[in-house]
Design an enzyme around this catalytic site. Structure first.
Site, short mmCIF file in Angstrom:
data_model
loop_
_atom_site.label_atom_id
_atom_site.label_comp_id
_atom_site.label_asym_id
_atom_site.label_seq_id
_atom_site.Cartn_x
_atom_site.Cartn_y
_atom_site.Cartn_z
N GLU A 113 44.61 39.99 37.10
CA GLU A 113 44.07 40.82 38.27
C GLU A 113 45.07 41.39 39.17
O GLU A 113 46.31 41.07 39.49
CB GLU A 113 43.33 39.85 39.34
CG GLU A 113 42.06 38.94 38.85
CD GLU A 113 41.23 38.55 40.02
OE1 GLU A 113 40.87 39.43 40.75
OE2 GLU A 113 40.61 37.66 39.65
N CYS A 125 38.53 46.11 42.38
CA CYS A 125 37.88 45.11 41.32
C CYS A 125 36.30 45.46 41.09
O CYS A 125 36.07 45.54 39.85
CB CYS A 125 38.12 43.81 41.72
SG CYS A 125 37.47 42.50 40.94
N ASP A 163 43.24 44.34 35.48
CA ASP A 163 41.81 44.86 35.73
C ASP A 163 41.69 46.31 36.59
O ASP A 163 40.82 46.62 36.90
CB ASP A 163 40.85 43.82 36.44
CG ASP A 163 41.35 43.40 37.83
OD1 ASP A 163 42.55 43.80 38.24
OD2 ASP A 163 40.75 42.82 38.50
N HIS A 164 42.83 46.60 37.11
CA HIS A 164 43.00 48.03 37.88
C HIS A 164 44.68 47.75 38.23
O HIS A 164 45.42 46.97 37.92
CB HIS A 164 42.15 47.99 38.86
CG HIS A 164 42.05 46.95 39.76
ND1 HIS A 164 43.09 46.58 41.08
CD2 HIS A 164 41.07 46.10 40.12
CE1 HIS A 164 42.84 45.50 41.46
NE2 HIS A 164 41.58 45.23 41.18
#
Length: 622
Positions: free
Chosen positions: A40, A80, A248-249
């Site tokens: 994350e 997210c 995830d980003h």
């Protein structure tokens, strides 16, 4: 008797051959296993494998030695739930109505296709997710066999292929919410002078500590990656399993997560190629892939590796597997991205990157990047950045985060990786600007982009079937976009068109005309009289608020009375949230207007909304 004997000679070997075939099939699955390891809030900028300013991540580097490094992998959204909704659907969020974080209301999947693990299940895969979902879709029962903190490939049937997702939250934004006291007590393993602070950040003790602490979390995350890979190896699965590692980003340092800059979108990605399935890949292990891929491509890629036909409704295309050539993938050179509401903070920004150039279109550039977001500003570095701006201790580059943006920004990422020099008004880049603008325009109109309708309107009229709504209202979306694009031209050339839109019967056309006036600011002062009439008489709440916003931006009128009275009249939490976004902007250091909101005058529905409460808490109403 002889015939029976001869028959036995034939039947027995056939039976043994069949038994051997069955046993071999059990030992070797017909389809590869596929594992995603997602960390994350990680952009590529903090790992040495991708950037010299990063830290070593030996476990991820080991995966890369036996696989592929993707140098240009991108999340389509810098947050997210929108990023994960894009991944699970293989489709652009603004087309499907999943572009808002956090969702105020979930939407159904489009009629054209399902969440991609459902296709894997149907093909015999065991699908597991450990454990974060965070989709803006209504999820069906056919997506995961198990989705929990205990979900594992270990519970599948013998010989059954599996798709497994492991989510690592160690480096999540929340890990940066430490106090000054905790900062003083805890040291960092990463030396605070072992890296460069990016040029638009102030080079202070807090920013250096936050940088170092974040890098420590990335190293800790890498250890967890190693543990998951070791578990697969222990179970004898490495030779049959594709392992994807990716963020995830983007990262969590200020101005990254939640923004369409490279630090919010450009993610690290490595794919381990299993020995038994290397024939599916037209690239050698240890290679670097320079072609552009994004999260819309992940679902089609997994399906392609599994030998499953990719549904036509998906926007992405495979970058690995049968029928995919290395030369074609390496020629891919463009990616699109989007930013809308993040928690309680609204904006509307779209971007395209093609090769080394990046074009960012801000449809509400008066909504400053540094507009308050309660969760984000729990981070000390954010708080200090804002304080230094208010104390006028920042240079122009560092101050830009808290000031109005240009509606168009063009960057040369190779020369300017942190997007500090806007080339949009440089005549040298006139042709590049035109090309990039046209690419983004075509992408938005082809989808079409649902965000030209406000979120509260989509919730009422579109969320039963967002993609179908978009197709039915393509011409309306094009009309609103054309009104919005008037802000890119000289006011003298668009005054008549803008006046016509301000007088239009369609309230949403009036709304976009008012937003355009806000973008033009003092250039559009000639429309003051007409805008004042809208601020008083328009039956649409947001039109009155937008009119008051224009008058405030241009210094013609204090917006407090119009905005607060309209807020009290609103019965829709999403509409009230949008009004509050404007109030927070008006109260910022940039404008300095004061508001006195009485909580008791808000409708009960509005009072109960969790995102509204965040704004009211910040405004000290509750």
């Amino acid at each position: 008797m002889k015939r029976r004997y001869l028959l036995g000679l034939i039947v027995v070997p056939l039976a043994l051959l069949l038994l051997s075939f069955i046993r071999n099939a059990e030992k070797k699955p017909m389809q590869p296993n596929i594992v995603w390891i997602t960390s994350e809030d990680n952009s590529k900028h903090y790992m040495k494998l991708f950037d010299e300013n990063g830290v070593s991540t030996p476990h991820i580097e080991s995966l890369a030695a036996h696989g592929l490094i993707f140098n240009r992998a991108f999340s389509n959204s810098p947050v997210c739930s929108v990023a994960r909704s894009t991944m699970i659907s293989g489709s652009y969020a603004p087309r499907l109505g999943t572009q808002y974080h956090r969702k105020l209301e979930k939407v159904p999947m489009p009629d054209s296709h399902n969440m991609f693990p459902a296709y894997l299940q149907k093909a015999g895969y065991y699908t597991t997710n450990n454990s974060k979902e965070d989709y803006n879709f209504i999820k069906g029962d056919e997506v995961w066999n198990e989705s929990s903190k205990k979900a594992s490939w270990k519970n599948r049937k013998e010989g059954q292929p599996f798709f497994h997702v492991s989510n690592i939250g160690i480096s999540h934004e929340g890990s940066m919410h430490f106090s000054e006291e905790e900062m003083m007590q805890k040291g960092t393993k990463t030396h605070e002078n072992s890296f460069k602070v990016q040029p638009n950040h102030p080079d202070t003790k807090i920013f250096r500590y936050t940088n170092a602490y974040y890098r420590d979390k990335i190293v800790e995350m890498d250890t967890k990656v190693g543990q998951i890979v070791s578990e697969l190896k222990k179970d004898g699965l490495l030779e049959n399993t594709f392992i994807f590692y990716f963020g995830d980003h983007g990262g969590v340092l200020p101005g990254s997560k939640g923004y369409l800059y490279e630090t919010g979108l450009h993610v690290p990605m490595v794919v381990h190629i299993p020995e038994k399935y290397k024939h599916l890949i037209d690239m050698k292990a240890g290679s670097t892939v320079n072609g552009f891929i994004s999260f819309i491509d992940l679902a089609p890629t997994v399906l392609n590796l599994a030998g499953i036909k990719v549904p036509e409704g998906m926007d992405g295309k495979p970058f690995l597997g049968k029928g995919v050539s290395a030369s074609e993938v390496n020629k891919r050179d463009e990616v699109f991205s989007y930013a809308d509401r993040f928690d309680e903070k609204y904006d509307l920004v779209r971007a395209v990157r093609k090769g080394k150039y990046k074009y960012i279109r801000s449809y509400e550039p008066f909504n400053i990047d540094g507009l308050m977001n309660n969760y984000r500003f729990n981070q000390l570095a954010y708080k200090e950045w804002q304080l230094l701006y208010e104390q006028r201790k920042l240079n122009n580059l560092q101050s830009a985060f808290f000031e109005k943006r240009s509606p168009e920004m063009l960057f040369d990422i190779e020369a300017d990786p942190f997007e500090t020099t806007n080339l949009a008004k440089d005549p040298t880049y006139k042709k590049v600007l035109k090309l990039m603008r046209e690419k983004l325009d075509k992408w938005q109109t082809d989808m079409p982009d649902l965000s030209f309708f406000p979120e509260f309107y989509l919730m009422e009229h579109a969320f039963k079937n967002p993609s179908l709504f978009g197709q039915k209202h393509k011409q309306d979306i094009l009309k609103y976009k054309q009104v919005a694009d008037l802000s890119l031209k000289d006011f003298s050339k668009v005054k008549d068109k803008l006046t016509s839109s301000l007088l239009a019967e369609d309230p949403l056309e009036r709304n976009w005309a008012l937003i355009t006036c806000c973008c033009l600011g003092k250039e559009a002062k000639d429309l003051e009289k007409l805008v004042r009439t809208i601020a008083i008489n328009d039956f649409e709440h947001m039109n009155r608020v937008r009119a008051a916003e224009f008058l405030a931006i241009t210094g013609l009128e204090n917006p407090e009375e119009v905005m607060t009275n309209t807020l009290y009249q609103s019965q829709k939490p999403a509409e009230a949230l949008l009004i509050l976004n404007t109030i927070v902007l008006m109260q910022s250091k940039l404008y300095g207007y004061e508001f006195d909101i009485e909580y008791s005058k808000l409708s009960q529905k509005v009072q109960e909304d969790i995102q509204v409460k965040r704004r009211l808490t910040y405004l000290q109403v509750i």
